[in-house]
Design a protein around this motif. Sequence first.
Motif, PDB file in Angstrom:
ATOM      1  N   LEU A 136     -10.742  -8.265  20.331  1.00 22.86           N
ATOM      2  CA  LEU A 136      -9.851  -7.661  19.263  1.00 22.86           C
ATOM      3  C   LEU A 136      -8.832  -8.926  19.027  1.00 22.86           C
ATOM      4  CD1 LEU A 136      -8.527  -6.186  16.703  1.00 22.86           C
ATOM      5  CD2 LEU A 136      -7.356  -4.827  18.566  1.00 22.86           C
ATOM      6  N   ILE A 137      -8.341  -9.212  20.153  1.00 21.90           N
ATOM      7  CA  ILE A 137      -6.893 -10.377  20.024  1.00 21.90           C
ATOM      8  C   ILE A 137      -7.568 -11.793  19.897  1.00 21.90           C
ATOM      9  CG2 ILE A 137      -5.222 -11.217  21.372  1.00 21.90           C
ATOM     10  CD1 ILE A 137      -4.799  -8.232  20.610  1.00 21.90           C
ATOM     11  N   VAL A 138      -8.828 -12.072  20.396  1.00 23.94           N
ATOM     12  CA  VAL A 138      -9.281 -13.355  20.276  1.00 23.94           C
ATOM     13  C   VAL A 138      -9.654 -13.466  18.566  1.00 23.94           C
ATOM     14  CG1 VAL A 138     -11.193 -14.691  20.538  1.00 23.94           C
ATOM     15  CG2 VAL A 138     -10.124 -13.787  22.520  1.00 23.94           C
ATOM     16  N   VAL A 139     -10.319 -12.635  18.217  1.00 28.61           N
ATOM     17  CA  VAL A 139     -10.801 -12.715  16.727  1.00 28.61           C
ATOM     18  C   VAL A 139      -9.594 -12.746  15.713  1.00 28.61           C
ATOM     19  CG1 VAL A 139     -11.927 -11.492  14.675  1.00 28.61           C
ATOM     20  CG2 VAL A 139     -13.093 -11.764  17.068  1.00 28.61           C
ATOM     21  N   SER A 140      -8.575 -11.886  16.072  1.00 29.98           N
ATOM     22  CA  SER A 140      -7.249 -11.790  15.192  1.00 29.98           C
ATOM     23  C   SER A 140      -6.685 -13.200  15.449  1.00 29.98           C
ATOM     24  CB  SER A 140      -6.446 -10.731  15.765  1.00 29.98           C
ATOM     25  OG  SER A 140      -5.155 -10.816  15.027  1.00 29.98           O
ATOM     26  N   HIS A 141      -6.625 -13.772  16.698  1.00 29.84           N
ATOM     27  CA  HIS A 141      -5.906 -14.841  16.877  1.00 29.84           C
ATOM     28  C   HIS A 141      -6.626 -16.137  16.062  1.00 29.84           C
ATOM     29  CE1 HIS A 141      -4.086 -17.939  19.925  1.00 29.84           C
ATOM     30  NE2 HIS A 141      -3.417 -18.248  18.655  1.00 29.84           N
ATOM     31  N   VAL A 142      -7.951 -16.322  16.090  1.00 27.70           N
ATOM     32  CA  VAL A 142      -8.820 -17.168  15.270  1.00 27.70           C
ATOM     33  C   VAL A 142      -8.484 -17.006  13.779  1.00 27.70           C
ATOM     34  CG1 VAL A 142     -10.975 -17.599  14.557  1.00 27.70           C
ATOM     35  CG2 VAL A 142     -10.356 -17.517  17.037  1.00 27.70           C
ATOM     36  N   VAL A 143      -8.499 -15.840  13.355  1.00 31.68           N
ATOM     37  CA  VAL A 143      -8.128 -15.343  11.871  1.00 31.68           C
ATOM     38  C   VAL A 143      -6.913 -16.005  11.512  1.00 31.68           C
ATOM     39  CG1 VAL A 143      -7.948 -13.788  10.189  1.00 31.68           C
ATOM     40  CG2 VAL A 143     -10.024 -13.505  11.610  1.00 31.68           C
ATOM     41  N   GLN A 144      -5.915 -15.748  12.343  1.00 37.95           N
ATOM     42  CA  GLN A 144      -4.487 -16.140  11.910  1.00 37.95           C
ATOM     43  C   GLN A 144      -4.648 -17.759  12.019  1.00 37.95           C
ATOM     44  OE1 GLN A 144      -1.794 -14.255  14.679  1.00 37.95           O
ATOM     45  NE2 GLN A 144      -2.612 -12.390  14.142  1.00 37.95           N
ATOM     46  N   TYR A 145      -5.013 -18.412  13.012  1.00 35.32           N
ATOM     47  CA  TYR A 145      -4.924 -19.620  13.302  1.00 35.32           C
ATOM     48  C   TYR A 145      -5.585 -20.626  12.057  1.00 35.32           C
ATOM     49  CZ  TYR A 145      -4.543 -23.959  15.884  1.00 35.32           C
ATOM     50  OH  TYR A 145      -3.932 -25.335  16.385  1.00 35.32           O
ATOM     51  N   VAL A 146      -6.715 -19.861  11.742  1.00 35.89           N
ATOM     52  CA  VAL A 146      -7.660 -20.673  10.649  1.00 35.89           C
ATOM     53  C   VAL A 146      -6.881 -20.520   9.390  1.00 35.89           C
ATOM     54  CG1 VAL A 146      -9.839 -20.573   9.323  1.00 35.89           C
ATOM     55  CG2 VAL A 146      -9.811 -20.617  11.792  1.00 35.89           C
ATOM     56  N   LEU A 147      -6.279 -19.323   9.207  1.00 41.98           N
ATOM     57  CA  LEU A 147      -5.482 -19.007   7.796  1.00 41.98           C
ATOM     58  C   LEU A 147      -4.309 -19.808   7.696  1.00 41.98           C
ATOM     59  CD1 LEU A 147      -5.379 -17.123   5.106  1.00 41.98           C
ATOM     60  CD2 LEU A 147      -4.049 -15.849   6.855  1.00 41.98           C
ATOM     61  N   VAL A 148      -3.604 -19.899   8.669  1.00 41.91           N
ATOM     62  CA  VAL A 148      -2.150 -20.813   8.647  1.00 41.91           C
ATOM     63  C   VAL A 148      -2.469 -22.256   8.700  1.00 41.91           C
ATOM     64  CG1 VAL A 148      -0.146 -21.510  10.164  1.00 41.91           C
ATOM     65  CG2 VAL A 148      -0.943 -19.210   9.934  1.00 41.91           C
ATOM     66  N   THR A 149      -3.772 -22.840   9.196  1.00 41.12           N
ATOM     67  CA  THR A 149      -3.876 -24.073   9.486  1.00 41.12           C
ATOM     68  C   THR A 149      -4.604 -24.547   7.792  1.00 41.12           C
ATOM     69  OG1 THR A 149      -4.631 -24.176  11.928  1.00 41.12           O
ATOM     70  CG2 THR A 149      -5.303 -26.065  10.359  1.00 41.12           C
ATOM     71  N   ALA A 150      -5.437 -23.717   7.272  1.00 41.75           N
ATOM     72  CA  ALA A 150      -5.869 -23.941   6.096  1.00 41.75           C
ATOM     73  C   ALA A 150      -4.883 -23.922   4.908  1.00 41.75           C
ATOM     74  CB  ALA A 150      -6.772 -22.631   5.602  1.00 41.75           C
ATOM     75  N   LEU A 151      -3.798 -22.958   5.237  1.00 41.00           N
ATOM     76  CA  LEU A 151      -2.757 -22.938   4.100  1.00 41.00           C
ATOM     77  C   LEU A 151      -1.868 -24.365   4.484  1.00 41.00           C
ATOM     78  CD1 LEU A 151      -1.503 -19.501   4.225  1.00 41.00           C
ATOM     79  CD2 LEU A 151      -2.342 -20.613   2.394  1.00 41.00           C
ATOM     80  N   GLY A 152      -1.763 -24.724   5.583  1.00 42.85           N
ATOM     81  CA  GLY A 152      -0.991 -25.926   5.862  1.00 42.85           C
ATOM     82  C   GLY A 152      -1.668 -27.137   5.163  1.00 42.85           C
ATOM     83  N   VAL A 153      -3.017 -27.059   5.328  1.00 42.73           N
ATOM     84  CA  VAL A 153      -3.639 -28.120   4.625  1.00 42.73           C
ATOM     85  C   VAL A 153      -3.704 -28.311   3.047  1.00 42.73           C
ATOM     86  CG1 VAL A 153      -6.263 -29.056   4.266  1.00 42.73           C
ATOM     87  CG2 VAL A 153      -5.581 -28.571   6.404  1.00 42.73           C
ATOM     88  N   VAL A 154      -3.951 -26.943   2.643  1.00 44.82           N
ATOM     89  CA  VAL A 154      -3.673 -26.795   1.363  1.00 44.82           C
ATOM     90  C   VAL A 154      -2.315 -27.362   0.671  1.00 44.82           C
ATOM     91  CG1 VAL A 154      -3.438 -25.263  -0.928  1.00 44.82           C
ATOM     92  CG2 VAL A 154      -5.394 -24.940   1.072  1.00 44.82           C
ATOM     93  N   PHE A 155      -0.998 -26.971   1.506  1.00 50.14           N
ATOM     94  CA  PHE A 155       0.177 -27.469   0.833  1.00 50.14           C
ATOM     95  C   PHE A 155       0.393 -29.094   1.296  1.00 50.14           C
ATOM     96  CE2 PHE A 155       0.928 -23.083   0.980  1.00 50.14           C
ATOM     97  CZ  PHE A 155       1.619 -22.957  -0.238  1.00 50.14           C
TER      98      PHE A 155
END
Length: 174
Positions: free
Chosen positions: A135-154
């Motif tokens: 649970l924690i690993v999957v949640s961490h990956v989801v958060q990391y990918v989401l934040v990184t993707a938003l950073g790339v978009v901005f």
Amino acid sequence: TLGLVVLLWKPAVVQVPLRRVLQTFHGGLATWIEERFESFVDGLGPLRQGPVLLQATALSAGVWLFEGGSYLLLSRGLDLGLPTHLEVPAIGLALVTVNLGIMVPSGPGYVGTQEFFGTAALGVVGANPQAALALIVVSHVVQYVLVTALGVVFFAREQLSPRDLRPALAETAT
């Protein structure tokens, strides 16, 4: 929370005794601590305005709800081995523990730190250790990918590249 309220509305209650204590220190340490503390108190200044405080509180509550909701939704795909009445409090404990735990200095992206604190919190309530880690690993990956993707978009939106940050980073390093 009480300390933050005091610092927001009556900072002198903390500043005056701190200055007295710091007078007993010798050398530059007292000055360094006082400067950092004063900078922190000054940084709280905008929160002394009612509308700003209300907006910050609403945004903070929203972020906590979304993050808690993501943990809860992800936990539905795993068998944490918890009674139904303990699932939401366990997820809440994990959420708070992870967010407090990643405040300590750690590696890039909190890799390892988030997993340690999350699985430890879920272990306290008797969750299945393998499912808790998943649970924690999957949640961490989801958060990391989401934040990184938003950073790339901005970055793209502002037509920036990491090379554009070099001068600013070099300036702050000096």
